[in-house]
Motif scaffolding. Structure first.
Motif, PDB file in Angstrom:
ATOM      1  N   LEU A   1      10.356  62.445  47.294  1.00  0.00           N
ATOM      2  CA  LEU A   1       9.186  63.007  46.558  1.00  0.00           C
ATOM      3  C   LEU A   1       9.645  64.011  45.856  1.00  0.00           C
ATOM      4  N   GLN A   2      10.855  64.746  46.250  1.00  0.00           N
ATOM      5  CA  GLN A   2      11.341  65.882  45.585  1.00  0.00           C
ATOM      6  C   GLN A   2      11.767  65.372  44.176  1.00  0.00           C
ATOM      7  N   HIS A   3      12.470  64.209  44.147  1.00  0.00           N
ATOM      8  CA  HIS A   3      12.839  63.543  42.788  1.00  0.00           C
ATOM      9  C   HIS A   3      11.839  63.116  41.871  1.00  0.00           C
TER      10      HIS A   3
ATOM     11  N   ALA B   1       1.710  63.245  40.408  1.00  0.00           N
ATOM     12  CA  ALA B   1       2.807  63.731  41.550  1.00  0.00           C
ATOM     13  C   ALA B   1       2.364  64.548  42.486  1.00  0.00           C
ATOM     14  N   CYS B   2       1.257  65.514  42.230  1.00  0.00           N
ATOM     15  CA  CYS B   2       0.809  66.580  42.977  1.00  0.00           C
ATOM     16  C   CYS B   2      -0.008  65.702  44.233  1.00  0.00           C
TER      17      CYS B   2
ATOM     18  N   ARG C   1      -2.060  56.491  39.853  1.00  0.00           N
ATOM     19  CA  ARG C   1      -2.505  57.362  38.455  1.00  0.00           C
ATOM     20  C   ARG C   1      -1.277  57.516  37.725  1.00  0.00           C
ATOM     21  N   MET C   2      -0.013  57.812  38.453  1.00  0.00           N
ATOM     22  CA  MET C   2       1.317  58.025  37.481  1.00  0.00           C
ATOM     23  C   MET C   2       1.636  56.793  36.987  1.00  0.00           C
TER      24      MET C   2
ATOM     25  N   ALA D   1      11.693  55.676  40.995  1.00  0.00           N
ATOM     26  CA  ALA D   1      11.517  56.562  42.093  1.00  0.00           C
ATOM     27  C   ALA D   1      10.077  56.123  42.689  1.00  0.00           C
ATOM     28  N   LEU D   2       9.075  55.639  42.037  1.00  0.00           N
ATOM     29  CA  LEU D   2       7.940  55.210  42.883  1.00  0.00           C
ATOM     30  C   LEU D   2       7.845  54.125  43.518  1.00  0.00           C
TER      31      LEU D   2
END
Length: 124
Positions: free
Chosen positions: A47-49, A70-71, A88-89, A121-122
């Motif tokens: 998640l940080q990435h 992301a938020c 959404r991303m 990353a997702l």
């Protein structure tokens, strides 16, 4: 700008840690993988990435949607809420890629490397 990003990541990280503990308590992540491979990154690291990559997106249409997603992904308290942020991303990434394939790149579109990193990353 970079200092603001670090502050933002630190603030969000504080909100993520209870979620990470909850997820780890229900489904422990094994750090032991096949011999010779490094252990899989933790949910927190993943998640940080995603946050770091979202912070690299320029301000404007799709970049804002990616940061908003992301938020939502970070603050999600259920699987359905995580799905909304992730979707959404991915939709924003798809719009940028679609424009790029038709040769209609905008100045506020994220770079191809950033989009590739976010897509990878997702796959959490």
């Amino acid at each position: 700008m970079r200092a603001q990003l670090h502050i933002w990541i630190a603030a969000v990280a504080g909100r993520v840690s209870p979620v990470v503990r909850r997820v780890r308590g229900r489904t422990p992540v094994s750090s032991a993988g096949p011999p010779g491979q490094s252990p899989a990154p933790s949910l927190f690291d993943s998640l940080q990435h995603v946050l770091r990559l979202a912070g690299q997106c320029p301000p404007g249409g799709e970049g804002d949607d990616i940061r908003r997603g992301a938020c939502e992904l970070i603050e999600a308290s259920s699987t359905a809420a995580r799905h909304v942020g992730r979707r959404r991303m991915l939709k924003a990434i798809a719009r940028v890629e679609s424009r790029r394939s038709r040769g209609r790149v905008r100045q506020d579109d994220p770079s191809p490397a950033t989009l590739r990193g976010l897509t990878d990353a997702l796959r959490l």
